[in-house]
Structures are given as C-alpha cells and as structure tokens.
Motif scaffolding. Sequence first.
Motif, PDB file in Angstrom:
ATOM      1  N   ALA A   1     -11.468   0.105  -3.503  1.00  0.00           N
ATOM      2  CA  ALA A   1     -10.517   0.066  -4.625  1.00  0.00           C
ATOM      3  C   ALA A   1     -11.152  -0.609  -5.847  1.00  0.00           C
ATOM      4  O   ALA A   1     -10.973  -0.148  -6.979  1.00  0.00           O
ATOM      5  CB  ALA A   1      -9.243  -0.659  -4.209  1.00  0.00           C
TER       6      ALA A   1
ATOM      7  N   ARG B   1       1.677   5.220  -7.533  1.00  0.00           N
ATOM      8  CA  ARG B   1       0.402   5.018  -8.253  1.00  0.00           C
ATOM      9  C   ARG B   1       0.559   4.546  -9.700  1.00  0.00           C
ATOM     10  O   ARG B   1       0.010   5.129 -10.622  1.00  0.00           O
ATOM     11  CB  ARG B   1      -0.442   6.282  -8.206  1.00  0.00           C
ATOM     12  CG  ARG B   1      -0.838   6.639  -6.800  1.00  0.00           C
ATOM     13  CD  ARG B   1      -2.222   7.192  -6.760  1.00  0.00           C
ATOM     14  NE  ARG B   1      -2.555   7.477  -5.379  1.00  0.00           N
ATOM     15  CZ  ARG B   1      -3.554   6.910  -4.727  1.00  0.00           C
ATOM     16  NH1 ARG B   1      -4.324   6.063  -5.338  1.00  0.00           N
ATOM     17  NH2 ARG B   1      -3.787   7.207  -3.486  1.00  0.00           N
TER      18      ARG B   1
ATOM     19  N   LYS C   1      -0.515  -1.102  -8.395  1.00  0.00           N
ATOM     20  CA  LYS C   1      -1.921  -1.308  -8.015  1.00  0.00           C
ATOM     21  C   LYS C   1      -2.255  -2.793  -8.054  1.00  0.00           C
ATOM     22  O   LYS C   1      -2.911  -3.309  -7.147  1.00  0.00           O
ATOM     23  CB  LYS C   1      -2.858  -0.537  -8.935  1.00  0.00           C
ATOM     24  CG  LYS C   1      -4.301  -0.680  -8.504  1.00  0.00           C
ATOM     25  CD  LYS C   1      -5.233   0.169  -9.315  1.00  0.00           C
ATOM     26  CE  LYS C   1      -6.640   0.034  -8.747  1.00  0.00           C
ATOM     27  NZ  LYS C   1      -7.585   0.886  -9.420  1.00  0.00           N
TER      28      LYS C   1
ATOM     29  N   GLU D   1     -11.569  -1.405   2.374  1.00  0.00           N
ATOM     30  CA  GLU D   1     -10.483  -0.861   1.557  1.00  0.00           C
ATOM     31  C   GLU D   1     -10.436  -1.546   0.192  1.00  0.00           C
ATOM     32  O   GLU D   1     -10.322  -0.890  -0.848  1.00  0.00           O
ATOM     33  CB  GLU D   1      -9.157  -1.061   2.301  1.00  0.00           C
ATOM     34  CG  GLU D   1      -8.054  -0.168   1.836  1.00  0.00           C
ATOM     35  CD  GLU D   1      -6.845  -0.234   2.764  1.00  0.00           C
ATOM     36  OE1 GLU D   1      -5.741  -0.072   2.238  1.00  0.00           O
ATOM     37  OE2 GLU D   1      -6.995  -0.447   3.978  1.00  0.00           O
ATOM     38  N   TYR D   2     -10.553  -2.860   0.196  1.00  0.00           N
ATOM     39  CA  TYR D   2     -10.531  -3.626  -1.046  1.00  0.00           C
ATOM     40  C   TYR D   2     -11.774  -3.307  -1.886  1.00  0.00           C
ATOM     41  O   TYR D   2     -11.679  -3.086  -3.093  1.00  0.00           O
ATOM     42  CB  TYR D   2     -10.456  -5.122  -0.733  1.00  0.00           C
ATOM     43  CG  TYR D   2     -10.331  -5.999  -1.946  1.00  0.00           C
ATOM     44  CD1 TYR D   2      -9.254  -5.888  -2.814  1.00  0.00           C
ATOM     45  CD2 TYR D   2     -11.285  -6.978  -2.225  1.00  0.00           C
ATOM     46  CE1 TYR D   2      -9.124  -6.701  -3.923  1.00  0.00           C
ATOM     47  CE2 TYR D   2     -11.168  -7.801  -3.325  1.00  0.00           C
ATOM     48  CZ  TYR D   2     -10.089  -7.654  -4.173  1.00  0.00           C
ATOM     49  OH  TYR D   2      -9.961  -8.468  -5.279  1.00  0.00           O
TER      50      TYR D   2
ATOM     51  N   THR E   1       0.834  -1.210   0.000  1.00  0.00           N
ATOM     52  CA  THR E   1       0.000   0.000   0.000  1.00  0.00           C
ATOM     53  C   THR E   1       0.864   1.254   0.000  1.00  0.00           C
ATOM     54  O   THR E   1       0.534   2.236  -0.669  1.00  0.00           O
ATOM     55  CB  THR E   1      -0.969   0.030   1.199  1.00  0.00           C
ATOM     56  OG1 THR E   1      -0.237  -0.137   2.409  1.00  0.00           O
ATOM     57  CG2 THR E   1      -2.024  -1.047   1.087  1.00  0.00           C
TER      58      THR E   1
ATOM     59  N   MET F   1      -3.534  -4.939  -4.894  1.00  0.00           N
ATOM     60  CA  MET F   1      -4.786  -5.687  -4.933  1.00  0.00           C
ATOM     61  C   MET F   1      -4.535  -7.177  -4.676  1.00  0.00           C
ATOM     62  O   MET F   1      -5.348  -7.833  -4.023  1.00  0.00           O
ATOM     63  CB  MET F   1      -5.488  -5.476  -6.275  1.00  0.00           C
ATOM     64  CG  MET F   1      -5.912  -4.035  -6.526  1.00  0.00           C
ATOM     65  SD  MET F   1      -7.078  -3.382  -5.318  1.00  0.00           S
ATOM     66  CE  MET F   1      -8.599  -4.023  -5.992  1.00  0.00           C
TER      67      MET F   1
ATOM     68  N   TYR G   1       2.275   1.729  -3.566  1.00  0.00           N
ATOM     69  CA  TYR G   1       1.245   2.181  -4.504  1.00  0.00           C
ATOM     70  C   TYR G   1       0.881   3.644  -4.256  1.00  0.00           C
ATOM     71  O   TYR G   1       0.765   4.440  -5.187  1.00  0.00           O
ATOM     72  CB  TYR G   1      -0.014   1.311  -4.426  1.00  0.00           C
ATOM     73  CG  TYR G   1      -1.113   1.867  -5.283  1.00  0.00           C
ATOM     74  CD1 TYR G   1      -1.022   1.834  -6.675  1.00  0.00           C
ATOM     75  CD2 TYR G   1      -2.232   2.467  -4.717  1.00  0.00           C
ATOM     76  CE1 TYR G   1      -2.009   2.378  -7.476  1.00  0.00           C
ATOM     77  CE2 TYR G   1      -3.224   3.009  -5.517  1.00  0.00           C
ATOM     78  CZ  TYR G   1      -3.112   2.960  -6.889  1.00  0.00           C
ATOM     79  OH  TYR G   1      -4.094   3.507  -7.680  1.00  0.00           O
ATOM     80  N   ASN G   2       0.700   4.023  -3.011  1.00  0.00           N
ATOM     81  CA  ASN G   2       0.337   5.409  -2.697  1.00  0.00           C
ATOM     82  C   ASN G   2       1.463   6.380  -3.001  1.00  0.00           C
ATOM     83  O   ASN G   2       1.222   7.553  -3.256  1.00  0.00           O
ATOM     84  CB  ASN G   2      -0.109   5.531  -1.238  1.00  0.00           C
ATOM     85  CG  ASN G   2      -1.488   4.950  -1.041  1.00  0.00           C
ATOM     86  OD1 ASN G   2      -2.411   5.267  -1.777  1.00  0.00           O
ATOM     87  ND2 ASN G   2      -1.624   4.075  -0.069  1.00  0.00           N
TER      88      ASN G   2
END
Length: 114
Positions: A77, A40, A45, A73-74, A33, A49, A36-37
């Motif tokens: 997304a 991006r 991603k 959260e999932y 996470t 996931m 990805y943050n």
Amino acid sequence: MKKLILLGAVIGLLSSCSSTKSLYSWYDYEDATYQYNKKRTDELKVKMMDQYLKLIQKQKGSRKVVPPGLYAEYGYALYMGGKKEEGLNYLKQEIKLYPESESYISRIIKQLEK
C-alpha cells in the motif's frame, strides 16, 4: 481413589474451558480494510493505513509479533501510494519475519521494481 480420579477429571475439564489469548491483535483491521475496499476514498485509506500501523506498533497478541502478511500488505500500500522505498522495506521485513513467504514476496518486489 475414585474421588481422586473425579477431582482430576474436574480440574482437567475446568482448565480446558479457560479462554486462550489470540495469537495476534487485530483491532479494527477487518472493518477498516473492508470499508476501504468497498468505497476507496482517501479518508478510508488513511483509516486503513492507521490500522496497519497500529497492528505493527501495538501488537498485544500472545506471539507479540506482527501477523503474517501484514508487513507485505502495508508495504504494498505504501509503495502504491508513492512511498516506494519505505514500501519495499516493509515487504523485505515480511520476508525477515516470515521466511516461508520469500518466494511469493520476492516475486512481488521484482514486479514492482520493473
């Protein structure tokens, strides 16, 4: 008598030193996470996931359930990625597993459905 008290104290001390099993398995959730943050990219991603799915499907923590907030959260997304129905189902699953989250998650669902 003193030996018996000393033995009880030693046993109590040793049993308190044992490691306890974590409530939830987190695998590489934090790193995935964060990465990805930070950047991006599509590749990151997918990695994030995949971590979500691993946490959902292979929970080895002592509770044997998905950690609080993970379904939400999932689901969010997924919804934002175009899988709206599947995303809403995961958001609703969060409420089923953690009923105390209902007021918060319900507001998210209402916002998404507008």
